[in-house]
Scaffold this active site. Sequence first.
Site, PDB file in Angstrom:
ATOM      1  CB  SER A  40      -0.743   0.074   1.092  1.00 23.58           C
ATOM      2  OG  SER A  40      -0.154   0.344   2.428  1.00 23.58           O
ATOM      3  CG  ASP A  41       1.106   5.905  -1.357  1.00 26.41           C
ATOM      4  OD1 ASP A  41       2.270   5.964  -0.456  1.00 26.41           O
ATOM      5  OD2 ASP A  41       1.036   6.729  -2.083  1.00 26.41           O
ATOM      6  CD1 TRP A  42       4.797   4.914   4.975  1.00 26.07           C
ATOM      7  CD2 TRP A  42       4.741   3.877   3.203  1.00 26.07           C
ATOM      8  NE1 TRP A  42       5.975   4.026   4.892  1.00 26.07           N
ATOM      9  CE2 TRP A  42       5.836   3.314   3.871  1.00 26.07           C
ATOM     10  CE3 TRP A  42       4.589   3.203   1.918  1.00 26.07           C
ATOM     11  CZ2 TRP A  42       6.690   2.086   3.351  1.00 26.07           C
ATOM     12  CZ3 TRP A  42       5.234   2.205   1.314  1.00 26.07           C
ATOM     13  CH2 TRP A  42       6.322   1.910   2.259  1.00 26.07           C
TER      14      TRP A  42
ATOM     15  CB  ALA B 245      -3.089   3.459   0.634  1.00 22.06           C
TER      16      ALA B 245
END
Length: 751
Positions: A227-229, A231
Amino acid sequence: MTDPLVHAPTLTLIQQAALGSGASFWTTEAVGDVPSILLTDGPHGVRRQSGASDHLGIGGSEPATCFPPAVALSQTWDPDLVERVGAALGAESRALGVHVLLGPGVNIKRDPRCGRNFEYFSEDPLLSGVLGASWVRGVQSRGVGASLKHFAANNSEHDRMRASSDVDDRTLREIYLRAFEHVVREAAPWTVMCSYNRINGVYSSENAWLLTEVLRDEWGFDGVVVSDWGAVRDRVAAVAAGLDLEMPSSGGFGDAEVVAAVTAGALEADAVATAAERIARLALRAQENHHTTDTFDMSDLVDTHHRLAREVAGQAVVLLKNDLRDGAPILPLAPSRLAVIGPFAPAPRYQGGGSSHVNPTRLDVPLDEILARNAGHQVTHFQGVPTDPDDDANALRAAAVRGAAEAETAVLFLGLTPEEESEGYDREHIDLPPTQLALLRAVVEVQPRTVVVLSHGGVVRLDTVAQLAPAILDGALLGQAGGGAIADVLFGAVNPSGRLAETVPARLEDCPAYLNFPSENGHTVYGERIFTGYRWYDARDLDVTFPFGHGLSYTAFAYSDLDVDAGPAGLTVRLAVSNVGSRSGREVVQVYASKPNSQVGRPPRWLVGFAGLTLDGGERRSVEIPVRRADLAFWSVGGGQWVVEAGDYTVSVGASSRDLRLQATVTVTGDAPRTVFTRESTLGEILADPAAAPLLFETLGPAAQNAPAMGTDMLRMLESVPIERMIALSGGRVSPERLDDLLAALNAVRP
């Protein structure tokens, strides 16, 4: 390499869940014999946080080479050079103990106002995909994983953690997924990072269609989806959809939710085990590569990588304009009395703001580098514009104008400040500051030999600059060695060969997404469809200030002898390129395709290939550019597949999307369409199919056969009628059962 798949099944459910989330902001959990690994930001440098990581990951970072960000790297149009940058980044990652470098960003530059455009390559998916794949190959050649991001349709910063990108299937496939697909298929990144946003209402992190059906089942991705941080909204839904690793650490909350869901039967245990297996594979692969005999010491890399950064920056500079003065082009400069104007000369703008911000190992200052190149001649610097509220703008401008009048040439640095563009927010306009434009007007009035040097991460409006300035260099953001590269190009030590990777519009109102940017009420409507960037400007025949692919040189090139062959793999484009000037220089040959009379809406032309070659003055050389068959295709919504239309294609080669020098026509064999006729299929769609049309006429009888006698307008009206309406319009001749039999027969006679 040891097969890690034997490890995860021996772990308990609690341990498997723990592998799926971070141990800290930057590290994964060490579980059993699966080691912890370190991920950190890129893409244009290694942002390894100094000391212990804080809970937000915003502390100071170790020094690392700040290469040109993607906005400039893309302007090289040089996959080999990009791969060398990737390899250097991989080596520095190894030296700094980083296992996965978070990049590259291949999101399409849908609108110039996106605050993060400096991290992305282009408005064109082919260019983005080719350069992104080179970056990944380079990084991973050093045993460090890449993280392809931000997947997908993440094209603005406003409300990025909630907004839905509402985009139709064809546009999504042809524009916003195309670069990702290219990188996954061609470079096999170890990880893919899902984005914050929703896609058609579904969060990327919870989107099974995106993460599993497309990424894994269609494209064959076998790495880790991270995941994006921050997300992940629902860890259980994310794991079920195909997300493997949630970052950063959730403090164990997400792990507990996963365990509880499996225990309650709300989440398949196999989904958790599979994610754990993938993370174990990644961790063991990364650790094994870091323990090989290849060692990297950061102190040994600094000088070499700074030289590479200068080479790349020099090739990224785009010569936008170079008028004649006294019978000769203004650039390159000979040593002379110079007035250097603007605050970016002593304090360069060389990278963007946000998570990618790198602590450079050193920094070349443009003013110092100009002084070195202009040794023995006077160089005077003038600030020209205010940099704080207490500055007197009129006095600063007056001093700069006097200095410009007394010099032989004025070099004027213009651009955007760090506060005007960054990750986390979008720009409201694309204008240069009014004080800078006022300064330019005043300087040009007294100095006909004025060179403008631009520094910016996103596209800026340049119509006024192009009207006033006789010579313009676009530096975008050039990284830590950009100051030296600018001096190299100004004085001719480097012949500029950069090409624009995005169109410079005449005004913001002409941009494709102008009325649909940013999000409104949580939705971003991609109303321009496939017509992004130059596709839009060409389709609407709009004037632009500088077109996609544009870039001048200190020499000139001529094209001849175009020949195009079609084969099962695509096209082979051959031509001869001649350097008709006296200087050695690099030319970027661009290949565009067109499909006249296409069955679907298509842009007037689209990029299908490119190649760079360096020629000495007077040298002539043949070049061969392959065009993949896939890059001629469109996405068939009804068939759910890529389709190459049969027929004649126009192939054009040139030096930009609007500087096309040669043209040829080639006949391409088509793909058999796979569209299945349904009750909602129209009579026109069926009649357009050569295999199905006769059966339709035969089944519907005299009324259908006599349709031509009804007149052109009547035929056009009937073409839009769904075939299921024939039940009501046939006067009882077509029953529901007969219609279903007809549809079965129509689908049976088609390939």
